[in-house]
Design a protein around this motif. Structure first.
Motif, PDB file in Angstrom:
ATOM      1  N   THR A 150      -0.069  -1.277 -13.095  1.00  0.00           N
ATOM      2  CA  THR A 150      -1.065  -0.141 -12.630  1.00  0.00           C
ATOM      3  C   THR A 150      -0.661   0.928 -13.330  1.00  0.00           C
ATOM      4  O   THR A 150       0.819   1.393 -13.113  1.00  0.00           O
ATOM      5  CB  THR A 150      -1.383  -0.513 -11.565  1.00  0.00           C
ATOM      6  OG1 THR A 150      -2.179   0.510 -10.946  1.00  0.00           O
ATOM      7  CG2 THR A 150      -0.598  -0.225 -10.827  1.00  0.00           C
ATOM      8  N   GLU A 151      -1.117   2.333 -13.579  1.00  0.00           N
ATOM      9  CA  GLU A 151      -0.504   3.160 -13.593  1.00  0.00           C
ATOM     10  C   GLU A 151      -0.822   4.193 -12.327  1.00  0.00           C
ATOM     11  O   GLU A 151      -2.025   4.623 -11.465  1.00  0.00           O
ATOM     12  CB  GLU A 151      -1.772   4.406 -14.918  1.00  0.00           C
ATOM     13  CG  GLU A 151      -1.315   5.714 -15.329  1.00  0.00           C
ATOM     14  CD  GLU A 151       0.181   5.386 -16.753  1.00  0.00           C
ATOM     15  OE1 GLU A 151       0.169   6.344 -16.797  1.00  0.00           O
ATOM     16  OE2 GLU A 151       0.228   4.076 -16.380  1.00  0.00           O
ATOM     17  N   THR A 164      -0.287  -3.459  -1.256  1.00  0.00           N
ATOM     18  CA  THR A 164      -2.009  -3.633  -2.048  1.00  0.00           C
ATOM     19  C   THR A 164      -2.177  -3.072  -3.415  1.00  0.00           C
ATOM     20  O   THR A 164      -2.062  -1.833  -2.892  1.00  0.00           O
ATOM     21  CB  THR A 164      -3.000  -4.198  -1.443  1.00  0.00           C
ATOM     22  OG1 THR A 164      -3.449  -3.213  -0.698  1.00  0.00           O
ATOM     23  CG2 THR A 164      -3.129  -5.621  -0.623  1.00  0.00           C
ATOM     24  N   GLU A 165      -2.644  -3.589  -4.601  1.00  0.00           N
ATOM     25  CA  GLU A 165      -3.011  -2.559  -5.269  1.00  0.00           C
ATOM     26  C   GLU A 165      -4.179  -1.588  -5.044  1.00  0.00           C
ATOM     27  O   GLU A 165      -3.847  -0.289  -5.210  1.00  0.00           O
ATOM     28  CB  GLU A 165      -4.046  -3.292  -6.628  1.00  0.00           C
ATOM     29  CG  GLU A 165      -3.811  -2.149  -7.364  1.00  0.00           C
ATOM     30  CD  GLU A 165      -4.080  -2.775  -8.763  1.00  0.00           C
ATOM     31  OE1 GLU A 165      -4.225  -2.000 -10.124  1.00  0.00           O
ATOM     32  OE2 GLU A 165      -4.934  -4.321  -8.640  1.00  0.00           O
ATOM     33  N   ARG A 189      12.239  -1.868  -4.593  1.00  0.00           N
ATOM     34  CA  ARG A 189      11.479  -2.180  -3.241  1.00  0.00           C
ATOM     35  C   ARG A 189      10.558  -1.890  -2.807  1.00  0.00           C
ATOM     36  O   ARG A 189       9.985  -2.570  -1.759  1.00  0.00           O
ATOM     37  CB  ARG A 189      12.838  -0.977  -2.026  1.00  0.00           C
ATOM     38  CG  ARG A 189      14.279  -2.045  -1.954  1.00  0.00           C
ATOM     39  CD  ARG A 189      14.471  -1.339  -1.037  1.00  0.00           C
ATOM     40  NE  ARG A 189      15.287  -0.121  -1.454  1.00  0.00           N
ATOM     41  CZ  ARG A 189      15.059   0.356   0.095  1.00  0.00           C
ATOM     42  NH1 ARG A 189      14.339  -0.025   1.268  1.00  0.00           N
ATOM     43  NH2 ARG A 189      14.772   2.277  -0.370  1.00  0.00           N
ATOM     44  N   LEU A 190       9.683  -1.666  -3.927  1.00  0.00           N
ATOM     45  CA  LEU A 190       8.183  -0.931  -3.678  1.00  0.00           C
ATOM     46  C   LEU A 190       7.885  -2.048  -4.335  1.00  0.00           C
ATOM     47  O   LEU A 190       7.240  -2.556  -5.823  1.00  0.00           O
ATOM     48  CB  LEU A 190       7.609   0.022  -3.662  1.00  0.00           C
ATOM     49  CG  LEU A 190       5.928   0.532  -3.847  1.00  0.00           C
ATOM     50  CD1 LEU A 190       6.370   0.465  -2.251  1.00  0.00           C
ATOM     51  CD2 LEU A 190       5.941   1.810  -4.947  1.00  0.00           C
ATOM     52  N   LYS A 191       6.760  -3.341  -3.698  1.00  0.00           N
ATOM     53  CA  LYS A 191       6.514  -4.437  -4.239  1.00  0.00           C
ATOM     54  C   LYS A 191       4.438  -4.289  -4.451  1.00  0.00           C
ATOM     55  O   LYS A 191       4.280  -3.902  -2.850  1.00  0.00           O
ATOM     56  CB  LYS A 191       6.445  -6.178  -3.547  1.00  0.00           C
ATOM     57  CG  LYS A 191       7.548  -5.620  -3.303  1.00  0.00           C
ATOM     58  CD  LYS A 191       9.192  -6.301  -4.627  1.00  0.00           C
ATOM     59  CE  LYS A 191      10.759  -6.395  -3.687  1.00  0.00           C
ATOM     60  NZ  LYS A 191      11.150  -7.136  -4.817  1.00  0.00           N
ATOM     61  N   VAL A 192       4.007  -4.207  -4.909  1.00  0.00           N
ATOM     62  CA  VAL A 192       2.368  -4.560  -5.827  1.00  0.00           C
ATOM     63  C   VAL A 192       2.082  -5.483  -5.854  1.00  0.00           C
ATOM     64  O   VAL A 192       2.317  -6.479  -6.202  1.00  0.00           O
ATOM     65  CB  VAL A 192       2.201  -2.569  -6.222  1.00  0.00           C
ATOM     66  CG1 VAL A 192       0.398  -2.900  -6.546  1.00  0.00           C
ATOM     67  CG2 VAL A 192       3.698  -1.406  -5.919  1.00  0.00           C
ATOM     68  N   MET A 219       2.973   7.090 -14.784  1.00  0.00           N
ATOM     69  CA  MET A 219       4.049   5.660 -14.147  1.00  0.00           C
ATOM     70  C   MET A 219       3.561   4.850 -14.203  1.00  0.00           C
ATOM     71  O   MET A 219       2.321   5.150 -14.023  1.00  0.00           O
ATOM     72  CB  MET A 219       5.325   6.240 -13.211  1.00  0.00           C
ATOM     73  CG  MET A 219       4.978   6.358 -12.242  1.00  0.00           C
ATOM     74  SD  MET A 219       6.009   6.575 -10.901  1.00  0.00           S
ATOM     75  CE  MET A 219       7.141   4.720 -11.371  1.00  0.00           C
ATOM     76  N   LYS A 220       4.150   3.467 -14.327  1.00  0.00           N
ATOM     77  CA  LYS A 220       3.340   1.938 -14.279  1.00  0.00           C
ATOM     78  C   LYS A 220       4.506   1.647 -13.648  1.00  0.00           C
ATOM     79  O   LYS A 220       5.144   1.495 -13.824  1.00  0.00           O
ATOM     80  CB  LYS A 220       3.161   1.298 -15.620  1.00  0.00           C
ATOM     81  CG  LYS A 220       2.311   2.002 -16.900  1.00  0.00           C
ATOM     82  CD  LYS A 220       1.695   1.278 -18.251  1.00  0.00           C
ATOM     83  CE  LYS A 220       0.396   1.621 -19.054  1.00  0.00           C
ATOM     84  NZ  LYS A 220       0.537   1.078 -19.509  1.00  0.00           N
TER      85      LYS A 220
END
Length: 204
Positions: free
Chosen positions: A16-17, A193-194, A121-124, A1-2
């Motif tokens: 991002t995968e 963060t990523e 609600r998950l912010k990257v 998933m992305k």
């Protein structure tokens, strides 16, 4: 998933995968409840201590004769019914820790992350890039993300990020080594963060 990744400085987004086995699991309420309860129970001190009749000093001598005084029989002056006597069911230091298997703990963290991603609600973000310790930096960051209550997560703890956010009661900061279920469900949003996202994926 992305998952969508936002670059705060340029206001552009990419993707991002990530593994579906970590960020797309079905919600398991009983597992999350058990692990969260165990985590909070383990945090209890359990150091309360009281003295029972054997721990109170004195009381070695029989207060009065067994017979002939007209009073009730008494073998010690440190029994629970006496003033300065011991406590009947005295509390003793104990551990409240509950055993949770590593697989269960990791599973619960994964389920929480999956639910955060599912409910958006998950912010990257690419990086927080906080150059100096000023609260206005975090305020501007939250405004750009359109969130007010958030846990900010990095792969390694950033001192400027921590100092900038400690005056904001609705904002928390942690690194990937300090993840716990109570913090993840205690904030409305999780901003990660990523690099931290990839680290979490590897851990779980």
């Amino acid at each position: 998933m992305k998952l969508k990744v936002l670059n705060i400085s340029t206001n552009k987004s990419s993707s991002t995968e990530v593994a579906e086995s970590v960020f797309a699991r079905d919600y398991n309420q009983s597992l999350v409840h058990q692990v969260t309860t165990a985590y909070m129970a383990t945090g209890r001190q359990g150091s309360k201590a009281q003295k029972n009749r054997s721990a109170v000093s004195g009381g070695g001598k029989k207060p009065w004769a067994q017979k002939g005084t007209g009073r009730a029989r008494a073998g010690t002056s440190r029994g629970p019914i006496w003033r300065s006597g011991g406590v009947t069911f005295a509390a003793q230091p104990r551990s409240y820790a509950q055993k949770v298997n590593k697989k269960m703990y990791k599973g619960a963290i994964s389920v929480i992350f999956s639910e955060l991603a599912r409910t958006e609600r998950l912010k990257v973000v690419k990086t927080f890039d906080v150059k100096d310790a000023k609260t206005k930096n975090i305020t501007a960051l939250l405004k750009a993300l359109d969130v007010k209550d958030a846990l900010l997560m990095t792969d390694e703890l950033d001192e400027n990020l921590y100092l900038s956010s400690r005056n904001l009661y609705h904002v928390g900061v942690c690194d990937t080594q300090s993840i716990d279920p109570v913090s993840l469900i205690g904030y409305e949003n999780v901003v990660i963060t990523e690099a931290a996202l990839k680290k979490v994926e590897g851990m779980l």
